[in-house]
Design an enzyme around this catalytic site. Structure first.
Site, PDB file in Angstrom:
ATOM      1  N   ASN A 162      29.104  -9.747  -2.214  1.00 32.99           N
ATOM      2  CA  ASN A 162      29.175  -8.414  -1.562  1.00 32.99           C
ATOM      3  C   ASN A 162      30.562  -7.682  -1.575  1.00 32.99           C
ATOM      4  O   ASN A 162      30.803  -6.681  -1.803  1.00 32.99           O
ATOM      5  CB  ASN A 162      28.510  -8.176  -0.256  1.00 32.99           C
ATOM      6  CG  ASN A 162      26.812  -8.424  -0.185  1.00 32.99           C
ATOM      7  OD1 ASN A 162      26.431  -8.102  -1.138  1.00 32.99           O
ATOM      8  ND2 ASN A 162      26.317  -8.942   0.701  1.00 32.99           N
ATOM      9  N   TYR A 173      27.877 -25.981   2.863  1.00 29.79           N
ATOM     10  CA  TYR A 173      29.208 -25.479   3.171  1.00 29.79           C
ATOM     11  C   TYR A 173      30.097 -25.783   2.096  1.00 29.79           C
ATOM     12  O   TYR A 173      30.762 -25.229   1.302  1.00 29.79           O
ATOM     13  CB  TYR A 173      29.947 -26.107   4.536  1.00 29.79           C
ATOM     14  CG  TYR A 173      31.281 -25.457   4.671  1.00 29.79           C
ATOM     15  CD1 TYR A 173      31.557 -24.137   5.139  1.00 29.79           C
ATOM     16  CD2 TYR A 173      32.474 -26.337   4.934  1.00 29.79           C
ATOM     17  CE1 TYR A 173      32.574 -23.765   5.404  1.00 29.79           C
ATOM     18  CE2 TYR A 173      33.611 -25.744   5.253  1.00 29.79           C
ATOM     19  CZ  TYR A 173      33.613 -24.507   5.384  1.00 29.79           C
ATOM     20  OH  TYR A 173      34.836 -23.983   5.691  1.00 29.79           O
ATOM     21  N   LYS A 217      31.298 -22.884  -0.851  1.00 29.86           N
ATOM     22  CA  LYS A 217      32.716 -22.494  -0.781  1.00 29.86           C
ATOM     23  C   LYS A 217      33.045 -22.636  -2.406  1.00 29.86           C
ATOM     24  O   LYS A 217      33.791 -21.792  -3.016  1.00 29.86           O
ATOM     25  CB  LYS A 217      33.617 -23.152  -0.099  1.00 29.86           C
ATOM     26  CG  LYS A 217      33.750 -22.848   1.485  1.00 29.86           C
ATOM     27  CD  LYS A 217      34.254 -21.428   1.637  1.00 29.86           C
ATOM     28  CE  LYS A 217      34.514 -21.123   3.411  1.00 29.86           C
ATOM     29  NZ  LYS A 217      35.220 -19.773   3.452  1.00 29.86           N
ATOM     30  N   THR A 221      42.688 -26.500  10.697  1.00 28.10           N
ATOM     31  CA  THR A 221      43.503 -25.694  11.415  1.00 28.10           C
ATOM     32  C   THR A 221      43.251 -25.660  12.837  1.00 28.10           C
ATOM     33  O   THR A 221      42.187 -25.600  13.224  1.00 28.10           O
ATOM     34  CB  THR A 221      43.807 -24.193  10.796  1.00 28.10           C
ATOM     35  OG1 THR A 221      43.928 -24.146   9.344  1.00 28.10           O
ATOM     36  CG2 THR A 221      44.738 -23.160  11.420  1.00 28.10           C
TER      37      THR A 221
END
Length: 230
Positions: free
Chosen positions: A5, A51, A55, A81
């Site tokens: 999208n 996941y 990706k 992170t």
């Protein structure tokens, strides 16, 4: 579908598109450290595959729009992170260990604790004006540059889970206990970015070590766990 999208929107309005991908595209790597040229070692039907493959598919769609529609795109593969403002119970290993140590609970280590990860402080990746150490913003550098990527954005400092637990003990509570639990399926044995490409083409590399960044995260977690009304 979200990526698709947003790619369609970027095409319609002529925007540059940034995909924040992940080190998980490398799966349980057979190459160490991982370069962007490595295609990965992913179990497509494993419990983590939604996941990993999600990706990987997002990267495919992004490059298809770039090649097929001329869309300007940038791809960042972000490694672990951590930092202030993370959710206290988001399930990530750094926030898990810090929250558990502050709550006087055992830190849960899955498997033998010898699996490795690399930990990047948030201000090395995205600018945080409320953090006293403001460093090069990897994502902004990527977006403002001319190179598509993908680029590994992570800290090459590598720690086992047991070493991470020991650092958390040093910072939070030297008496904190460690509790071992069975490992989860398809857990990568090692993870470390090769950031040579980012250093050469983006002039980017992380500045903050784990021992420098962790106390800033702990201070934030202490306020929220020990004084939740604030």
């Amino acid at each position: 579908m979200g990526t698709l999208n947003m790619l369609g929107l970027a095409k319609r309005i002529g925007a540059r598109f940034l995909l924040t991908s992940t080190s998980e595209v490398y799966g349980d790597p057979l190459e160490h450290p991982q370069k962007e040229t490595y295609w990965g070692h992913v179990n497509p039907i494993g419990v983590r595959s939604c996941y990993d493959e999600g990706k990987r598919t997002a990267e495919t769609l992004t490059m298809d729009y770039h090649r097929g529609a001329g869309l300007e795109v940038r791809i960042a593969r972000i490694f672990n992170t951590y930092g202030p403002r993370m959710c206290l119970d988001d399930g990530r290993v750094v926030s898990n260990f810090v929250a558990q140590a502050l709550r006087k609970e055992p830190m849960t280590v899955y498997g033998d604790g010898k699996q490795t990860r690399s930990f990047q402080f948030v201000s090395d990746l995205v600018l945080q004006h409320n953090i006293r150490c403001i460093n090069v913003d990897g994502l902004v550098v990527l977006m403002e540059g001319e190179h598509i990527g993908p680029f590994n954005l992570g800290n090459p400092g590598e720690f086992t889970m047991l070493e991470l637990a020991e650092v958390v003990k040093e910072v939070v509570d030297s008496s904190a206990a460690i509790e071992f639990r069975p490992n989860t399926a398809d857990d990568p044995h090692m993870r470390k970015p090769d950031i040579s490409k980012a250093k050469e083409l983006l002039n980017w590399e992380p500045k903050i070590t784990l021992r420098q960044g962790l106390p800033l995260m702990v201070t934030d977690f202490q306020k929220r766990i020990l004084s939740p009304e604030n």
